[in-house]
Design a protein around this motif. Structure first.
Motif, PDB file in Angstrom:
ATOM      1  N   ALA A  19       0.866  -1.186   0.000  1.00 30.27           N
ATOM      2  CA  ALA A  19       0.000   0.000   0.000  1.00 30.27           C
ATOM      3  C   ALA A  19       0.899   1.230   0.000  1.00 30.27           C
ATOM      4  O   ALA A  19       1.516   1.550   0.989  1.00 30.27           O
ATOM      5  CB  ALA A  19      -0.872  -0.002   1.244  1.00 30.27           C
ATOM      6  N   THR A  20       1.024   1.878  -1.144  1.00 27.00           N
ATOM      7  CA  THR A  20       2.002   2.969  -1.204  1.00 27.00           C
ATOM      8  C   THR A  20       1.388   4.267  -0.729  1.00 27.00           C
ATOM      9  O   THR A  20       0.210   4.533  -0.934  1.00 27.00           O
ATOM     10  CB  THR A  20       2.532   3.186  -2.636  1.00 27.00           C
ATOM     11  N   SER A  21       2.243   5.060  -0.133  1.00 22.68           N
ATOM     12  CA  SER A  21       1.777   6.369   0.304  1.00 22.68           C
ATOM     13  C   SER A  21       1.518   7.235  -0.920  1.00 22.68           C
ATOM     14  O   SER A  21       0.709   8.133  -0.895  1.00 22.68           O
ATOM     15  CB  SER A  21       2.834   7.010   1.201  1.00 22.68           C
ATOM     16  N   ALA A  22       2.261   6.947  -2.006  1.00 24.74           N
ATOM     17  CA  ALA A  22       2.068   7.738  -3.219  1.00 24.74           C
ATOM     18  C   ALA A  22       0.643   7.585  -3.733  1.00 24.74           C
ATOM     19  O   ALA A  22       0.043   8.525  -4.237  1.00 24.74           O
ATOM     20  CB  ALA A  22       3.054   7.303  -4.286  1.00 24.74           C
ATOM     21  N   ALA A  23       0.090   6.373  -3.562  1.00 28.98           N
ATOM     22  CA  ALA A  23      -1.249   6.103  -4.082  1.00 28.98           C
ATOM     23  C   ALA A  23      -2.254   7.079  -3.485  1.00 28.98           C
ATOM     24  O   ALA A  23      -3.154   7.562  -4.160  1.00 28.98           O
ATOM     25  CB  ALA A  23      -1.653   4.684  -3.763  1.00 28.98           C
ATOM     26  N   ALA A  24      -2.052   7.374  -2.205  1.00 30.74           N
ATOM     27  CA  ALA A  24      -3.016   8.218  -1.529  1.00 30.74           C
ATOM     28  C   ALA A  24      -2.901   9.674  -1.984  1.00 30.74           C
ATOM     29  O   ALA A  24      -3.859  10.418  -1.931  1.00 30.74           O
ATOM     30  CB  ALA A  24      -2.785   8.129  -0.030  1.00 30.74           C
ATOM     31  N   SER A  25      -1.731  10.047  -2.461  1.00 34.20           N
ATOM     32  CA  SER A  25      -1.508  11.469  -2.632  1.00 34.20           C
ATOM     33  C   SER A  25      -1.455  11.948  -4.083  1.00 34.20           C
ATOM     34  O   SER A  25      -1.723  13.092  -4.354  1.00 34.20           O
ATOM     35  CB  SER A  25      -0.206  11.850  -1.933  1.00 34.20           C
ATOM     36  N   THR A  26      -1.071  11.075  -5.011  1.00 38.98           N
ATOM     37  CA  THR A  26      -0.931  11.570  -6.378  1.00 38.98           C
ATOM     38  C   THR A  26      -2.306  11.821  -6.980  1.00 38.98           C
ATOM     39  O   THR A  26      -3.286  11.196  -6.613  1.00 38.98           O
ATOM     40  CB  THR A  26      -0.183  10.560  -7.260  1.00 38.98           C
ATOM     41  N   ASP A  27      -2.366  12.735  -7.943  1.00 41.66           N
ATOM     42  CA  ASP A  27      -3.671  13.008  -8.510  1.00 41.66           C
ATOM     43  C   ASP A  27      -4.059  11.916  -9.513  1.00 41.66           C
ATOM     44  O   ASP A  27      -3.257  11.086  -9.915  1.00 41.66           O
ATOM     45  CB  ASP A  27      -3.733  14.433  -9.073  1.00 41.66           C
ATOM     46  N   SER A  28      -5.297  11.923  -9.937  1.00 36.29           N
ATOM     47  CA  SER A  28      -5.842  10.772 -10.665  1.00 36.29           C
ATOM     48  C   SER A  28      -5.138  10.517 -12.000  1.00 36.29           C
ATOM     49  O   SER A  28      -5.120   9.408 -12.494  1.00 36.29           O
ATOM     50  CB  SER A  28      -7.340  10.955 -10.884  1.00 36.29           C
ATOM     51  N   ASP A  29      -4.496  11.563 -12.588  1.00 37.85           N
ATOM     52  CA  ASP A  29      -3.752  11.360 -13.828  1.00 37.85           C
ATOM     53  C   ASP A  29      -2.702  10.281 -13.678  1.00 37.85           C
ATOM     54  O   ASP A  29      -2.324   9.616 -14.633  1.00 37.85           O
ATOM     55  CB  ASP A  29      -3.003  12.652 -14.222  1.00 37.85           C
ATOM     56  N   PHE A  30      -2.202  10.177 -12.481  1.00 38.61           N
ATOM     57  CA  PHE A  30      -1.119   9.259 -12.254  1.00 38.61           C
ATOM     58  C   PHE A  30      -1.583   7.845 -11.962  1.00 38.61           C
ATOM     59  O   PHE A  30      -0.783   6.926 -11.906  1.00 38.61           O
ATOM     60  CB  PHE A  30      -0.245   9.742 -11.086  1.00 38.61           C
ATOM     61  N   SER A  31      -2.896   7.658 -11.780  1.00 38.99           N
ATOM     62  CA  SER A  31      -3.307   6.352 -11.261  1.00 38.99           C
ATOM     63  C   SER A  31      -3.043   5.224 -12.261  1.00 38.99           C
ATOM     64  O   SER A  31      -2.620   4.145 -11.871  1.00 38.99           O
ATOM     65  CB  SER A  31      -4.765   6.385 -10.804  1.00 38.99           C
ATOM     66  N   ALA A  32      -3.213   5.499 -13.569  1.00 41.29           N
ATOM     67  CA  ALA A  32      -2.930   4.463 -14.559  1.00 41.29           C
ATOM     68  C   ALA A  32      -1.438   4.147 -14.578  1.00 41.29           C
ATOM     69  O   ALA A  32      -1.021   2.984 -14.633  1.00 41.29           O
ATOM     70  CB  ALA A  32      -3.390   4.920 -15.940  1.00 41.29           C
ATOM     71  N   THR A  33      -0.634   5.206 -14.495  1.00 40.24           N
ATOM     72  CA  THR A  33       0.822   5.038 -14.493  1.00 40.24           C
ATOM     73  C   THR A  33       1.262   4.271 -13.256  1.00 40.24           C
ATOM     74  O   THR A  33       2.109   3.375 -13.313  1.00 40.24           O
ATOM     75  CB  THR A  33       1.506   6.422 -14.524  1.00 40.24           C
ATOM     76  N   GLU A  34       0.650   4.647 -12.159  1.00 38.43           N
ATOM     77  CA  GLU A  34       1.008   3.978 -10.916  1.00 38.43           C
ATOM     78  C   GLU A  34       0.708   2.479 -10.989  1.00 38.43           C
ATOM     79  O   GLU A  34       1.471   1.649 -10.500  1.00 38.43           O
ATOM     80  CB  GLU A  34       0.218   4.610  -9.791  1.00 38.43           C
ATOM     81  N   HIS A  35      -0.388   2.192 -11.642  1.00 36.97           N
ATOM     82  CA  HIS A  35      -0.769   0.794 -11.815  1.00 36.97           C
ATOM     83  C   HIS A  35       0.290   0.057 -12.655  1.00 36.97           C
ATOM     84  O   HIS A  35       0.708  -1.050 -12.320  1.00 36.97           O
ATOM     85  CB  HIS A  35      -2.153   0.714 -12.472  1.00 36.97           C
ATOM     86  N   LEU A  36       0.732   0.719 -13.719  1.00 37.04           N
ATOM     87  CA  LEU A  36       1.785   0.132 -14.561  1.00 37.04           C
ATOM     88  C   LEU A  36       3.060  -0.073 -13.759  1.00 37.04           C
ATOM     89  O   LEU A  36       3.759  -1.076 -13.897  1.00 37.04           O
ATOM     90  CB  LEU A  36       2.089   1.035 -15.763  1.00 37.04           C
ATOM     91  N   TYR A  37       3.359   0.925 -12.914  1.00 40.04           N
ATOM     92  CA  TYR A  37       4.550   0.816 -12.073  1.00 40.04           C
ATOM     93  C   TYR A  37       4.466  -0.433 -11.197  1.00 40.04           C
ATOM     94  O   TYR A  37       5.407  -1.226 -11.117  1.00 40.04           O
ATOM     95  CB  TYR A  37       4.726   2.073 -11.194  1.00 40.04           C
ATOM     96  N   GLN A  38       3.307  -0.592 -10.569  1.00 37.44           N
ATOM     97  CA  GLN A  38       3.165  -1.738  -9.663  1.00 37.44           C
ATOM     98  C   GLN A  38       3.260  -3.060 -10.407  1.00 37.44           C
ATOM     99  O   GLN A  38       3.807  -4.035  -9.901  1.00 37.44           O
ATOM    100  CB  GLN A  38       1.859  -1.628  -8.882  1.00 37.44           C
ATOM    101  N   GLN A  39       2.754  -3.035 -11.630  1.00 35.26           N
ATOM    102  CA  GLN A  39       2.758  -4.254 -12.426  1.00 35.26           C
ATOM    103  C   GLN A  39       4.176  -4.637 -12.878  1.00 35.26           C
ATOM    104  O   GLN A  39       4.554  -5.802 -12.839  1.00 35.26           O
ATOM    105  CB  GLN A  39       1.889  -3.983 -13.649  1.00 35.26           C
ATOM    106  N   HIS A  40       4.951  -3.639 -13.315  1.00 29.09           N
ATOM    107  CA  HIS A  40       6.221  -3.938 -13.990  1.00 29.09           C
ATOM    108  C   HIS A  40       7.485  -3.599 -13.204  1.00 29.09           C
ATOM    109  O   HIS A  40       8.554  -4.083 -13.541  1.00 29.09           O
ATOM    110  CB  HIS A  40       6.302  -3.181 -15.324  1.00 29.09           C
ATOM    111  N   CYS A  41       7.381  -2.727 -12.253  1.00 30.01           N
ATOM    112  CA  CYS A  41       8.615  -2.168 -11.680  1.00 30.01           C
ATOM    113  C   CYS A  41       8.825  -2.498 -10.200  1.00 30.01           C
ATOM    114  O   CYS A  41       9.962  -2.548  -9.720  1.00 30.01           O
ATOM    115  CB  CYS A  41       8.636  -0.651 -11.843  1.00 30.01           C
ATOM    116  N   THR A  42       7.694  -2.698  -9.470  1.00 25.18           N
ATOM    117  CA  THR A  42       7.769  -2.888  -8.024  1.00 25.18           C
ATOM    118  C   THR A  42       8.752  -3.979  -7.618  1.00 25.18           C
ATOM    119  O   THR A  42       9.488  -3.826  -6.650  1.00 25.18           O
ATOM    120  CB  THR A  42       6.366  -3.254  -7.486  1.00 25.18           C
TER     121      THR A  42
END
Ligand code: HEC
Length: 503
Positions: A19-42
């Motif tokens: 559960a990343t702290s970034a998830a709570a704070s970044t704006d919604s534009d980032f949510s798709a990117t964040e999802h990609l990050y979790q999928q490929h980079c975490t």
């Protein structure tokens, strides 16, 4: 992080904290990117981007490279590393968004606590069981520790024969010069991602490692060899370690007198004062922490009129010369009284931390490169008068000399002439020679042998080299090809705090 054991456990730790702290704070534009990050980079860079088998991907750590370079790393991968190419998996737009996401400051940045530092600590050898004399035939005080920035390796070089004795992988992106135990046996490294390591130069073996934070600036070793102090940007604090085994003694939050938290720009040791001196990035304070006797490491606060985060010392460590924009350049602070004694007009952005001093007509003078203008400022350390501004072919970063050398070497680090190095005559203060060791490639950092007879210059390029010169005839003695060799550190010069080297 290259030491597999610790890497794996760290990656596992990061995965648990999904559960990343970034998830709570970044704006919604980032949510798709964040999802990609979790999928490929975490899996390699950590759920909170604090690093694992790969380096941390926080804005603080990515500050060392430009956005196009980060974009290239993602699309094409990095050779000879686990960083694979993602251009067939992610679209150009997705990669662009990823870069924007990685460089955006996080509202609730990940934290790193004493318990994390303790959990990261590893003893890698039993120091007590190792021989106490050098297990090699080279002069232990004339070894060079060479940081290979391009491949995240360190080479130990025999400073008489200029031959590599051993080479090992370091943590990702070593930052700040390595520091030595007073006897020169041990060398301590800090990486940008917060790993502190201790290496034995007698036995060519790693002793211990500890992660002290998420983004570290540098470290200092006390003159009695008992303590290591690291300074962090993230979290903004100081971390004190036992120099024997790198166990945590304590962390010290760097909060100004007015309650403002600050990052730490750099830490230094001041041998004649038996103290550490700390440069703070976001506070008008310099801290001094004494390590004499039984120290409590409670900081003495020296209050400046400005941010004093880049500085140098006089040879006796009585005065500190700090960059100050308010003072139109520099400010001199008496470390005994804590008073500012004078301002020094210095144009542009002097890089005082790389400044060096030498004697001229029986007086100590000090010269500093400038990272925004092509000039070297030379000051008299008694009268604090500016003696001369020496024009160069472009802004510089490093300077070096040796008491047995008649030249002060300085690079042209930035701009179109970055292939050049100037040799300044230490008495006439004129440029005596300009060398272009590898045309078109950045010639940078220089370091002398312990006796000053030779020096090694870095050509800072993926197809770069270490070039050995005879310090007097200026003849090239040897060329060792290397991928982005950055700093080189001569053990003897460093432990003697020799004239001509910065601190
Ligand atoms: C299998 C492990 C692995 C995966 C998966 C991975 N990386 Fe990496 N990454 C690395 C390693 C290792 C490095 C360091 C390479 C080197 O030595 O320069 C790196 C380097 C980078 C760098 C350069 C950082 C710097 O400071 O120089 C960026 C940017 C990066 N990765 C982004 C990503 C992104 C975005 C993803 C997901 C789309 C990703 N990586 C997936 C292992 C990985």
């Amino acid at each position: 992080m290259r030491i597999t054991l610790s890497l794996k456990s760290l990656a596992a730790l990061s995965l648990l904290g999904l559960a990343t702290s970034a998830a709570a704070s970044t704006d919604s534009d980032f949510s798709a990117t964040e999802h990609l990050y979790q999928q490929h980079c975490t899996v390699c860079h950590g759920a909170q981007r604090i690093g694992g088998t790969g380096p941390a991907l926080l804005p603080e750590s990515l500050g060392r490279i430009k956005k196009p370079e980060a974009s290239k790393a993602i699309s094409e991968g990095r050779p000879a590393s686990q960083m694979a190419a993602f251009q067939d998996i992610l679209s150009v737009e997705q990669i662009e968004n990823m870069v924007a996401y990685l460089y955006t400051p996080i509202d609730n940045p990940p934290t790193w606590q004493d318990s994390d530092t303790r959990a990261s600590h590893r003893l890698l050898a039993d120091q007590g069981a190792l021989p106490e004399t050098p297990q090699h035939n080279a002069d232990p005080l004339n070894l060079f520790v060479v940081v290979e920035a391009g491949t995240h390796h360190v080479t130990i070089l025999d400073g008489d024969k200029f031959e590599p004795l051993t080479r090992f992988q370091s943590h990702f992106a070593l930052h700040g010069g390595p520091k030595f135990s007073p006897d020169g046996r041990f060398v301590y490294f800090a990486s940008r991602d917060g790993w502190v390591t201790k290496y034995d130069l007698h036995n060519f073996t790693m002793i211990a490692e500890t992660r002290v934070g998420l983004n570290t600036r540098n470290l200092a070793v006390s003159n009695d060899g008992r303590w290591v102090l690291a300074g962090n940007y993230l979290p903004g604090n100081l971390v004190l370690l036992n120099a024997d085994d790198l166990t945590l003694i304590k962390s010290i939050a760097t909060v100004g007198q007015d309650g403002t938290p600050s990052r730490v720009s750099a830490v230094y040791t001041a041998p004649p004062r038996d103290s550490f001196v700390v440069a703070l990035k976001d506070s008008h304070e310099v801290w001094e922490l004494s390590y004499a006797g039984t120290p409590d490491f409670i900081p003495r606060r020296i209050i400046g009129q400005d941010y004093l985060d880049d500085f140098s010392f006089t040879p006796d460590y009585r005065y500190l010369l700090a960059t100050s924009r308010k003072a139109h350049g520099g400010q001199v602070i008496d470390l005994d009284t804590g008073e500012s004694i004078t301002d020094i007009p210095l144009p542009g952005m002097p890089h005082l931390g790389s400044g060096i001093y030498w004697q001229r007509d029986g007086q100590w003078i000090f010269a500093t490169p400038n990272i925004s203008q092509g000039l070297i400022s030379v000051l008299d350390l008694k009268t604090w008068q500016l003696i001369k501004e020496i024009p160069t072919e472009g802004p510089g970063f490093f300077m070096r000399s040796h008491e047995n050398s008649k030249y002060a070497w300085t690079d042209v680090f930035f701009g179109p002439n970055q292939e050049a190095v100037h040799l300044i005559d230490k008495q006439t203060l004129e440029i005596a020679h300009t060398l272009r060791p590898m045309p078109g490639k950045n010639a940078a950092h220089v370091e002398f042998t312990n006796d000053g007879s030779h020096l090694i210059l870095s050509v800072w390029d993926t197809e770069g080299a270490l070039i050995v010169y005879d310090a007097n005839t200026l003849e090239e003695v040897k060329r060792i090809p290397m991928n982005k060799p950055s700093g080189k550190y001569n053990v003897g010069n460093k432990i003697e705090f020799a004239e001509g080297t910065s601190h």
